[in-house]
Write a protein that holds these residues in place. Structure first.
Motif, PDB file in Angstrom:
ATOM      1  N   VAL A  81       0.833  -1.201   0.000  1.00 21.48           N
ATOM      2  CA  VAL A  81       0.000   0.000   0.000  1.00 21.48           C
ATOM      3  C   VAL A  81       0.870   1.255   0.000  1.00 21.48           C
ATOM      4  O   VAL A  81       0.573   2.234  -0.687  1.00 21.48           O
ATOM      5  CB  VAL A  81      -0.949  -0.011   1.215  1.00 21.48           C
ATOM      6  N   VAL A 110       1.879   1.989  -3.494  1.00 23.19           N
ATOM      7  CA  VAL A 110       0.793   2.597  -4.266  1.00 23.19           C
ATOM      8  C   VAL A 110       0.659   4.081  -3.919  1.00 23.19           C
ATOM      9  O   VAL A 110       0.462   4.929  -4.790  1.00 23.19           O
ATOM     10  CB  VAL A 110      -0.538   1.860  -4.001  1.00 23.19           C
ATOM     11  N   LEU A 111       0.788   4.402  -2.640  1.00 23.58           N
ATOM     12  CA  LEU A 111       0.693   5.800  -2.216  1.00 23.58           C
ATOM     13  C   LEU A 111       1.853   6.620  -2.775  1.00 23.58           C
ATOM     14  O   LEU A 111       1.674   7.786  -3.150  1.00 23.58           O
ATOM     15  CB  LEU A 111       0.668   5.877  -0.686  1.00 23.58           C
ATOM     16  N   THR A 114      -6.520   3.330  -0.290  1.00 25.90           N
ATOM     17  CA  THR A 114      -6.309   3.375  -1.742  1.00 25.90           C
ATOM     18  C   THR A 114      -7.613   3.328  -2.526  1.00 25.90           C
ATOM     19  O   THR A 114      -7.597   3.302  -3.751  1.00 25.90           O
ATOM     20  CB  THR A 114      -5.428   2.186  -2.195  1.00 25.90           C
ATOM     21  N   PRO A 148      -5.528   1.185  -7.768  1.00 22.45           N
ATOM     22  CA  PRO A 148      -5.258   0.881  -6.363  1.00 22.45           C
ATOM     23  C   PRO A 148      -4.657  -0.501  -6.201  1.00 22.45           C
ATOM     24  O   PRO A 148      -4.700  -1.328  -7.112  1.00 22.45           O
ATOM     25  CB  PRO A 148      -6.651   0.948  -5.721  1.00 22.45           C
TER      26      PRO A 148
END
Length: 354
Positions: free
Chosen positions: A25, A28-29, A63, A69
């Protein structure tokens, strides 16, 4: 066929998250921040929350409103949660710099062919530059004859099948290893502990691009990256910028880049070059004159408490040459803008009218 306990546990938002889930995650951020979907403060907040998340449900929430996402669990389980594999993103999805640039290009085309008058074009361009979601951008071009195609979700891979095959293969290898090494003592299993609070996210510092020092840094980095300072278009905000230039292997195509202390492709595709575009050499910008305009823009345009929100360098068909459009805005969205030549000559002002 009934779902296996393993599949149900992965799909359940209450399932405990692993370190690798939190790291995925965070990746992804990082990408969302680089693409302009997240501002600096929101990015830092979400990364911190990802590091302390205890369940997959908490991670999904970080997300859910982003493009592309992270994918958790088997694709069959994602259907149960109502998450689509492909198609358009929901209107609340965060917009990227590239999405804003394509919307502004569509508005420019609409102005050129008479769909919008000058006042409408100016107002809608300012709104597009500040838009945070795909829904806001779609509203601006909903009545135009030619609208940019909305971003499309990538098709999800069947991760469950891949994981199952890998698990079977590992089981076979493991069984073989066990038969020939059964006399050896089993290795003690240990779980690595990661202290996310002790390791804050690494973010490349970005200069304030709404200052002349920021512009010079952007131009120098651009020249270092590409070997020249030629653009079709460049839009600079305080913390990030975007640039469009000819594709290296075909002058009829262009490639878009985002800048946050370094340049990255906005997407993997090239687009047809705008027929109004011309080669603009950023080396021709009179930095002394631009500095004076940026410093005095709010006063010149009469925007109370205003600051430069961004400026755009492109070929302006209305003044008949490449120019720099400087936009000023305040906290209550009162705005105005002016246009100057690369040489620094102010060509047109659109002051704030009370």
């Amino acid at each position: 066929m009934a779902d296996s306990p393993q599949a149900r546990s992965v799909a359940d938002p209450r399932t405990r998250a692993r370190d690798i889930d939190r790291a995925e995650v965070s990746t992804v951020l990082d990408a969302a921040y680089a693409e302009g979907q997240l501002g600096a403060q929101e990015y830092h907040d979400r990364v911190k929350r990802a590091g302390s998340a205890r369940t997959l449900g908490e991670l999904r929430g970080l997300t859910a409103d982003l493009q592309s996402p992270a994918v958790f669990g088997p694709t069959t389980e994602r259907k149960r949660f109502g998450r689509k594999h492909s198609g358009e993103y929901p209107a609340r999805t965060k917009a990227r710099d590239d999405d804003r640039a394509r919307t502004i290009a569509a508005l420019d085309t609409a102005r050129a062919d008479g769909q919008l008058d000058a006042e409408e074009h100016t107002a809608m361009t300012e709104l597009a530059a500040e838009a945070r979601t795909l829904g806001e951008l779609a509203t601006l071009v909903a009545e135009l004859q030619q609208r940019p195609a909305p971003p499309v979700k990538p098709k999800a891979r069947n991760t469950f099948r891949i994981v199952t095959i890998a698990a079977v293969g590992l089981a076979a290898v493991g069984g073989f290893a066990w038969t020939i090494r059964a006399d050896e003592p089993a290795a003690k299993e240990t779980a690595a502990s990661v202290d996310y609070d002790a390791a804050p996210p690494l973010v490349i510092p970005t200069p304030n691009l709404n200052t002349i020092a920021g512009f010079v840094q952007f131009r120098d980095d651009y020249r270092t990256k590409f070997g020249d300072a030629v653009v079709d278009e460049a839009v600079l905000h305080d913390e990030h910028a975007s640039a469009v230039r000819r594709a290296p292997d075909n002058g009829d195509w262009t490639v878009s880049y985002t800048y946050r202390g370094g340049f990255e492709r906005s997407n993997s595709q090239v687009t047809t070059r705008d027929r109004k575009a011309v080669d603009i050499d950023l080396a021709q910008v009179n930095t002394d004159a631009l500095a004076a305009v940026l410093n005095a823009a709010a006063t010149t345009l009469g925007v109370p408490g205003g600051v430069v929100s961004h400026y755009r360098i492109a070929n302006d068909t209305w003044v008949g040459r490449p120019s720099i459009t400087v936009y000023v805005r305040n906290e209550v969205s009162q705005s105005a803008h002016l246009v100057l030549a690369l040489s620094g000559e102010v060509l047109k002002t659109y002051p704030y009218e009370r």
